[in-house]
Design a protein around this motif. Structure first.
Motif, short mmCIF file in Angstrom:
data_model
loop_
_atom_site.label_atom_id
_atom_site.label_comp_id
_atom_site.label_asym_id
_atom_site.label_seq_id
_atom_site.Cartn_x
_atom_site.Cartn_y
_atom_site.Cartn_z
N LEU A 196 45.35 50.56 45.58
CA LEU A 196 44.25 51.06 44.37
C LEU A 196 42.80 50.57 44.11
CD1 LEU A 196 47.15 50.42 42.00
CD2 LEU A 196 46.41 52.93 42.59
N PHE A 197 42.77 49.25 44.81
CA PHE A 197 41.42 48.68 44.59
C PHE A 197 41.37 47.38 45.58
CE2 PHE A 197 38.06 45.69 42.90
CZ PHE A 197 37.10 46.41 42.70
N ARG A 198 40.22 47.22 46.29
CA ARG A 198 40.08 46.16 47.13
C ARG A 198 38.71 45.91 47.38
NH1 ARG A 198 43.48 45.57 52.76
NH2 ARG A 198 43.36 48.06 52.67
N GLU A 199 38.31 44.75 46.95
CA GLU A 199 36.92 44.47 47.16
C GLU A 199 36.59 42.89 47.10
OE1 GLU A 199 34.17 47.21 44.71
OE2 GLU A 199 33.44 45.26 44.00
N ARG A 200 35.32 42.52 47.24
CA ARG A 200 35.16 41.02 47.21
C ARG A 200 34.17 41.01 45.94
NH1 ARG A 200 35.78 36.01 48.68
NH2 ARG A 200 34.46 35.10 47.28
N THR A 201 34.70 40.15 44.93
CA THR A 201 34.03 40.23 43.67
C THR A 201 32.91 39.16 43.72
OG1 THR A 201 34.93 38.58 42.62
CG2 THR A 201 36.07 40.71 42.40
N GLU A 202 32.20 38.86 42.82
CA GLU A 202 31.32 37.72 42.79
C GLU A 202 31.92 36.47 43.07
OE1 GLU A 202 28.11 35.41 39.71
OE2 GLU A 202 29.22 37.65 39.17
N HIS A 203 33.17 36.21 42.77
CA HIS A 203 33.79 34.89 42.75
C HIS A 203 34.98 34.70 43.86
CE1 HIS A 203 31.90 33.44 39.18
NE2 HIS A 203 32.08 34.74 38.89
N GLN A 204 35.85 35.99 44.18
CA GLN A 204 36.88 36.04 44.99
C GLN A 204 37.20 37.43 45.77
OE1 GLN A 204 39.53 34.21 41.89
NE2 GLN A 204 38.55 35.82 40.55
N ASP A 205 38.34 37.48 46.37
CA ASP A 205 38.73 38.71 47.02
C ASP A 205 39.79 39.38 46.01
OD1 ASP A 205 38.25 39.56 49.96
OD2 ASP A 205 40.52 40.03 49.44
N LEU A 206 39.52 40.42 45.56
CA LEU A 206 40.43 40.93 44.46
C LEU A 206 41.16 42.39 45.37
CD1 LEU A 206 41.72 41.86 41.65
CD2 LEU A 206 39.42 42.70 41.06
N VAL A 207 42.50 42.38 45.13
CA VAL A 207 43.38 43.56 45.56
C VAL A 207 44.48 44.00 44.55
CG1 VAL A 207 44.77 42.01 47.32
CG2 VAL A 207 44.55 44.72 47.43
N ILE A 208 44.41 45.21 44.40
CA ILE A 208 45.24 45.64 43.45
C ILE A 208 46.00 46.97 44.32
CG2 ILE A 208 45.96 46.82 41.02
CD1 ILE A 208 43.36 45.69 40.07
N PHE A 209 47.44 46.75 44.40
CA PHE A 209 48.10 47.77 44.98
C PHE A 209 49.41 48.18 44.56
CE2 PHE A 209 51.45 44.85 47.22
CZ PHE A 209 50.66 43.58 46.99
N GLU A 210 50.17 49.11 44.99
CA GLU A 210 51.41 49.61 44.64
C GLU A 210 52.38 49.16 45.43
OE1 GLU A 210 51.21 52.63 41.84
OE2 GLU A 210 53.31 52.06 41.57
N ASN A 211 53.43 48.67 44.67
CA ASN A 211 54.88 48.11 45.64
C ASN A 211 55.89 48.59 45.21
OD1 ASN A 211 57.26 45.74 45.81
ND2 ASN A 211 56.10 45.96 47.93
N ALA A 212 56.84 49.06 46.36
CA ALA A 212 58.12 49.70 45.62
C ALA A 212 59.20 48.90 44.97
CB ALA A 212 58.80 50.40 46.83
N VAL A 213 58.99 47.61 45.00
CA VAL A 213 59.84 46.77 44.26
C VAL A 213 59.50 46.29 43.08
CG1 VAL A 213 61.32 44.64 44.52
CG2 VAL A 213 61.13 46.03 46.58
N PHE A 214 58.07 45.80 43.11
CA PHE A 214 57.42 45.27 42.05
C PHE A 214 56.42 46.06 41.36
CE2 PHE A 214 59.03 41.43 44.44
CZ PHE A 214 59.53 40.85 43.54
N GLY A 215 56.33 47.11 41.56
CA GLY A 215 55.25 47.98 40.80
C GLY A 215 53.78 47.65 41.23
N ARG A 216 52.80 47.71 40.51
CA ARG A 216 51.41 47.30 40.83
C ARG A 216 51.36 45.97 40.82
NH1 ARG A 216 47.77 51.99 38.44
NH2 ARG A 216 48.78 53.62 39.29
N VAL A 217 50.59 45.49 41.86
CA VAL A 217 50.49 43.84 42.22
C VAL A 217 48.94 43.50 42.19
CG1 VAL A 217 51.08 42.24 43.97
CG2 VAL A 217 52.58 44.17 43.65
#
Ligand code: AG3
Length: 281
Positions: A23-44
């Protein structure tokens, strides 16, 4: 075939989750941020290659770091959250009608913005709550400079690598102590002792000079792999972690919280530490 998210926290041991939809993957000002969907845990949501929260199991962590200190204390009006960008900790703290204000100090605005957008169930409206005071700032500097006082301080940080490292220093714990009211409680995210034992030892040694009662309590969070996670506990009032179940239960009933993990029995039991964790202290 979905791409794998391979966590990079430990060497020689790891967890992987399918990224069924990124859903989102980017290097922010401070860190590497990723948000994704997983079949077991939902959004991560992951920062710098380490899972921070998932829709499936976030309740364990967020309920235990809020309701345990708030109900042990019994008269909490002001809560300070250091970190907590996904808003889960603010959400749980704000469920207490007795809590007049929650101040949250998060260093990375992108984490807040992207979690509101792609993981709204975690904050569940907390960022629109008038009792929330959100500050985008460095948490370590904030506690050094503020003249505010809080009844409970919750350190909802990443691990002591990267931006989270300063939140495990003795100088930070000392500054937190200064920001607590009498009988106030500091709780911290303290890693998974089976694989991060030195975090327990270090925090125990660094909290010790500043608080009369330093302890840990635990819960198992599936996506913080390795078994029990440790939560640091520091206060000058040693009675607070020894409250009988009946007393916690009557406060819990009064607060009318509907929880998924927290119960008065789980609260009291969480302070009973296994021997291998005691040995780290
Ligand atoms: N912050 C705690 C992440 C801990 C990861 N460490 C680990 N797996 N040992 C979570 C932020 C949620 N609000």
């Amino acid at each position: 075939m979905s791409e794998w998210f391979n966590e990079t926290l430990h060497s020689g041991y790891g967890q992987r989750l399918t990224m069924d939809k990124v859903l989102f993957r980017e290097r922010t000002e401070h860190q590497d941020l990723v948000i994704f969907e997983n079949a077991v845990f939902g959004r991560v949501m992951a920062l710098d290659g380490i899972v921070q929260t998932t829709e499936g199991d976030e309740f364990v962590y967020h309920e235990m770091l809020t309701h345990v200190p708030i109900l042990a204390h019994g008269r909490v009006k002001r809560v300070l959250i250091i970190g907590g960008g996904d808003g889960g900790m603010a959400r749980e703290a704000l469920r207490h009608a007795s809590v007049e204000q929650v101040t949250m100090v998060e260093i990375d605005r992108s984490v807040v913005d992207m979690c509101v957008k792609h993981l709204p169930s975690i904050s569940n409206g907390a960022f629109d709550n008038p009792r929330l005071d959100l500050q985008i700032a460095d948490g370590a500097k904030f506690v050094e400079e503020t003249d505010g006082k809080w009844d409970v301080i919750i350190v909802d940080s990443t691990d002591p690598i990267g931006p989270g490292e300063v939140l495990f220093r003795e100088s930070f714990y000392k500054a937190c102590k200064r920001c607590l009211t009498d009988g106030g409680i500091l709780v911290t995210q303290n890693g998974v002792p089976f694989v991060q034992g030195s975090e327990v030892t270090n925090s125990f040694d660094r909290l010790g000079p500043h608080f009369d009662d330093v302890w840990f309590y635990t819960a198992a969070v599936p996506t913080y792999q390795g078994g029990l996670m440790a939560f640091g506990w520091a206060t000058d009032d040693s009675a607070l972690r020894q409250r009988p179940v009946a007393e916690i239960a009557s406060r819990f009933a009064g607060a009318s919280l509907d929880c998924n993990y927290y119960t008065p029995e789980a609260h009291v039991a969480a302070f009973g530490l296994p021997a291998f964790i005691r040995r780290l202290m």
